[in-house]
Design a protein around this motif. Structure first.
Motif: not given
Ligand SMILES: [Zn+2]
Length: 156
Positions: A56-65, A68-80, A99-101
């Motif tokens: 899930x690309x960054x940008x949609x704050x509500x969807x991101x939050x 993360x709440x809905x997902x048992x497992x989540x990971x932050x994607x970073x780039x140097x 993500x669907x929920x």
């Protein structure tokens, strides 16, 4: 192979978008667009047991939050970022069902907002009607010979 800088641990589980193609140290799959660093050694998402997650690309704050709440497992994607010498967030890896929920919750919110806007518009329209009626009455009181239709037109 140059070792990648270690992402900050405060981010929790971190997945890296490498600047150059790397191969998985375990299964040799590659070049990898996303990888996990285990003690500086790249692993593909499958070998890291994250292969079922979706990006899930960054940008949609509500969807991101919510994802993360809905997902048992989540990971932050970073780039140097070489210029700034630090990792920057690119988005989140979450379970597809989560993500669907989260999307459903955001849609429900958008629908609620749409209904509230429609209610507000109806309320304003009703207020306009009442104001026009009062204004018409005032015109007729001040100008008793004004035809009622004309007074209503002026008020409107
Ligand atoms: Zn692998």
């Amino acid at each position: 192979m140059a070792r990648l800088p270690t992402p900050p641990s405060r981010l929790g589980l971190v997945v890296v978008q490498p600047l150059r193609g790397k191969r998985c140290a375990r299964c040799r799959r590659g070049p990898l667009s996303l990888l996990v660093l285990e003690e500086g050694v790249p692993r593909c998402l499958v070998c890291a047991d994250l292969g079922h997650l979706v990006f899930l690309p960054r940008g949609d704050t509500a969807l991101t939050r919510r994802s993360r709440e809905e997902s048992v497992l989540s990971a932050v994607v970073v780039r140097f970022n070489r210029r700034k010498s630090r990792y920057e967030r690119q988005g989140l890896l979450v379970e597809e069902a989560a993500l669907a929920r989260a999307e459903a919750r955001c849609l429900a919110d958008a629908e609620a907002r749409r209904r509230r806007r429609a209610r507000d518009a109806r309320r304003r329209a009703a207020q306009d009607v009442r104001f026009a009626q009062a204004f018409t009455a005032e015109i007729l009181r001040s100008f008793p010979r004004c035809p009622p239709d004309r007074a209503a037109d002026i008020a409107a």
